[in-house]
Design a protein around this motif. Sequence first.
Motif, mmCIF file in Angstrom:
data_model
loop_
_atom_site.group_PDB
_atom_site.id
_atom_site.type_symbol
_atom_site.label_atom_id
_atom_site.label_comp_id
_atom_site.label_asym_id
_atom_site.label_seq_id
_atom_site.Cartn_x
_atom_site.Cartn_y
_atom_site.Cartn_z
ATOM 1 N N LEU A 143 26.645 48.666 36.401
ATOM 2 C CA LEU A 143 25.593 49.006 35.447
ATOM 3 C C LEU A 143 24.302 48.247 35.721
ATOM 4 N N GLY A 144 24.427 47.056 36.343
ATOM 5 C CA GLY A 144 23.224 46.307 36.681
ATOM 6 C C GLY A 144 22.374 47.013 37.718
ATOM 7 N N LEU A 145 22.998 47.898 38.494
ATOM 8 C CA LEU A 145 22.284 48.671 39.507
ATOM 9 C C LEU A 145 21.774 50.004 38.959
ATOM 10 N N ALA A 146 22.107 50.297 37.707
ATOM 11 C CA ALA A 146 21.740 51.585 37.126
ATOM 12 C C ALA A 146 20.233 51.804 37.113
ATOM 13 N N GLN A 147 19.474 50.756 36.835
ATOM 14 C CA GLN A 147 18.021 50.894 36.806
ATOM 15 C C GLN A 147 17.475 51.259 38.184
ATOM 16 N N ASN A 148 18.039 50.658 39.233
ATOM 17 C CA ASN A 148 17.610 51.013 40.592
ATOM 18 C C ASN A 148 17.859 52.487 40.876
ATOM 19 N N ALA A 149 19.026 52.969 40.440
ATOM 20 C CA ALA A 149 19.351 54.385 40.641
ATOM 21 C C ALA A 149 18.360 55.278 39.897
ATOM 22 N N ALA A 150 18.051 54.906 38.655
ATOM 23 C CA ALA A 150 17.130 55.705 37.848
ATOM 24 C C ALA A 150 15.718 55.698 38.440
ATOM 25 N N GLU A 151 15.277 54.534 38.917
ATOM 26 C CA GLU A 151 13.936 54.452 39.515
ATOM 27 C C GLU A 151 13.852 55.273 40.793
ATOM 28 N N ASN A 152 14.893 55.208 41.618
ATOM 29 C CA ASN A 152 14.914 56.033 42.825
ATOM 30 C C ASN A 152 14.868 57.512 42.485
ATOM 31 N N ALA A 153 15.519 57.868 41.381
ATOM 32 C CA ALA A 153 15.609 59.272 40.994
ATOM 33 C C ALA A 153 14.313 59.809 40.394
ATOM 34 N N SER A 340 14.376 59.621 56.638
ATOM 35 C CA SER A 340 13.575 60.615 55.918
ATOM 36 C C SER A 340 14.257 61.129 54.659
ATOM 37 N N ILE A 341 15.502 60.701 54.419
ATOM 38 C CA ILE A 341 16.187 61.110 53.187
ATOM 39 C C ILE A 341 15.392 60.585 51.998
ATOM 40 N N PRO A 342 14.919 61.454 51.102
ATOM 41 C CA PRO A 342 14.079 61.012 49.988
ATOM 42 C C PRO A 342 14.848 60.116 49.005
ATOM 43 N N THR A 343 14.144 59.228 48.353
ATOM 44 C CA THR A 343 14.790 58.319 47.395
ATOM 45 C C THR A 343 15.491 59.035 46.245
ATOM 46 N N PRO A 344 14.994 60.183 45.752
ATOM 47 C CA PRO A 344 15.743 60.831 44.660
ATOM 48 C C PRO A 344 17.121 61.336 45.077
ATOM 49 N N VAL A 345 17.303 61.638 46.369
ATOM 50 C CA VAL A 345 18.630 62.031 46.842
ATOM 51 C C VAL A 345 19.575 60.835 46.735
ATOM 52 N N ILE A 346 19.098 59.669 47.173
ATOM 53 C CA ILE A 346 19.900 58.448 47.061
ATOM 54 C C ILE A 346 20.116 58.104 45.589
ATOM 55 N N GLY A 347 19.090 58.311 44.760
ATOM 56 C CA GLY A 347 19.224 58.038 43.325
ATOM 57 C C GLY A 347 20.277 58.910 42.670
ATOM 58 N N GLY A 348 20.298 60.197 43.027
ATOM 59 C CA GLY A 348 21.288 61.106 42.449
ATOM 60 C C GLY A 348 22.700 60.720 42.821
ATOM 61 N N ILE A 349 22.898 60.324 44.080
ATOM 62 C CA ILE A 349 24.207 59.856 44.526
ATOM 63 C C ILE A 349 24.588 58.577 43.791
ATOM 64 N N SER A 350 23.611 57.699 43.612
ATOM 65 C CA SER A 350 23.868 56.392 43.002
ATOM 66 C C SER A 350 24.298 56.506 41.546
ATOM 67 N N PHE A 351 23.824 57.537 40.845
ATOM 68 C CA PHE A 351 24.278 57.749 39.469
ATOM 69 C C PHE A 351 25.809 57.754 39.410
ATOM 70 N N LEU A 352 26.403 58.390 40.387
ATOM 71 C CA LEU A 352 27.858 58.508 40.426
ATOM 72 C C LEU A 352 28.506 57.247 40.991
ATOM 73 N N LEU A 353 27.979 56.741 42.098
ATOM 74 C CA LEU A 353 28.597 55.591 42.759
ATOM 75 C C LEU A 353 28.624 54.365 41.857
ATOM 76 N N PHE A 354 27.499 54.030 41.241
ATOM 77 C CA PHE A 354 27.427 52.830 40.424
ATOM 78 C C PHE A 354 28.236 52.986 39.139
ATOM 79 N N GLY A 355 28.290 54.213 38.619
ATOM 80 C CA GLY A 355 29.099 54.459 37.426
ATOM 81 C C GLY A 355 30.579 54.283 37.690
ATOM 82 N N VAL A 356 31.022 54.671 38.878
ATOM 83 C CA VAL A 356 32.431 54.503 39.244
ATOM 84 C C VAL A 356 32.790 53.026 39.323
ATOM 85 N N ILE A 357 31.879 52.207 39.869
ATOM 86 C CA ILE A 357 32.135 50.766 39.929
ATOM 87 C C ILE A 357 32.274 50.200 38.516
#
Length: 426
Positions: A143-153, A340-357
């Motif tokens: 959850l501490g990484l959630a903000q990073n995911a949201a900002e990337n998104a 070249s992968i845009p940050t929102p793509v990484i952000g969308g993936i991170s929503f799931l990855l960080f939530g699973v942790i």
Amino acid sequence: MTDKKEFRNPDAILDIKDRPKLLPWIGLSLQHLFTMFGATVLVPILVGLDPSIALFSSGVGTLLYILITKGTVPAYLGSSFAFITAIQSLMGTSGYPAVAQGIIYSGIVYIIVALIIARSGSDWIDEVLPPIVVGPVIMVIGLGLAQNAAENAMFNEGNYDATFFLVALVTLGITIFFNMYLKGFLSLIPILLGIVGGYLFALAVGIVDLEPVREAAWLQLPDFQVMFVDYDVQFSLAALISMAPIAFVTMTEHMGHLMVLSKITKRDFFKAPGLKKTLLADGLSTIIGGLVGGPPTTSYGENIGVLAITKVHSVFVLGGAATFAILFSFIGKISSLIYSIPTPVIGGISFLLFGVIASSGLRILIDNKIDFDKKRNLVITAAILVIGIGGAYLKIGTFELTSMALATVVGIILNLILPVKARSEE
């Protein structure tokens, strides 16, 4: 948990020692590579280092980690964010030679602590890190990484961008769909498929810049900065004072990630291979980064999330990702394409990855039947969660105890000093 050699995690599709067939192996390894790539190259960009070197040193460091731990811990080592402020400061005042020294000093601190643990043992870990501390700390890691995911998104150069957020949500939706409805091999690579699907959608809405890919050379040697070869070394006290103490912060993160991995794989990595080996490997990986011009390294929560979602825990897969990282650091067009992968793509993936942790931490509390009617348990959990997720940190000079590390320290202290029962419960 058990450390018996014959033990096999029944929940794993591929357990730690399982070797996949060649084609699935490539796909699974690329999945881990794409997952860690954005964060690993972001650190050198922020501090003025060559991203290709970071990719190279992360691959070499991960292979070394696997070798030292004898292939028992499925972890990927990428660039550490904890050192960014100190590196930027040193880079501005003393230049890269001082930064390289600071990185090496940090790795040496790891090795010293590993040697101390090898001599004194690690039985104390069960006392200072019981489930009531471990569970909330793992939740904080996610959850501490959630903000990073949201900002990337959501944000495009600091400004809210609805198109970015749409790309993130589409990427998340594609990944969830693949994870829930595909069968066979494709069900093992939902993260990779989600990244590819999100990238294609981002390309369709016009937020992918392919110009760097067209301009990049096929073969491109990273701009290595080799100590004692490319520059002279003079002792820097500033490097020692500003960077060596940060190693204790990243060690806390290291232990937190080991907790998550132990839970996911149904092992106890604190006992086998033991902190002495994992810390030694992490320290040597960081030293390698300093020797060739890369940043310090640390284990990555993003890749741990991939392990949890796919239930593929094979060290061969992580080793494959590390090998690809080394190869791609010399292939300009491929590394540019991944970059070249845009940050929102990484952000969308991170929503799931960080939530699973975070969910893994919650499961520890449930599995150990932690009673929250007891004030002690409630107080410890509350303090860890709010400090860790809220972003509180302790800063003294250039030394900074990050929110995750601070939450862990507070949780350990509370666990050691609070009585089993409050007076009102007696």
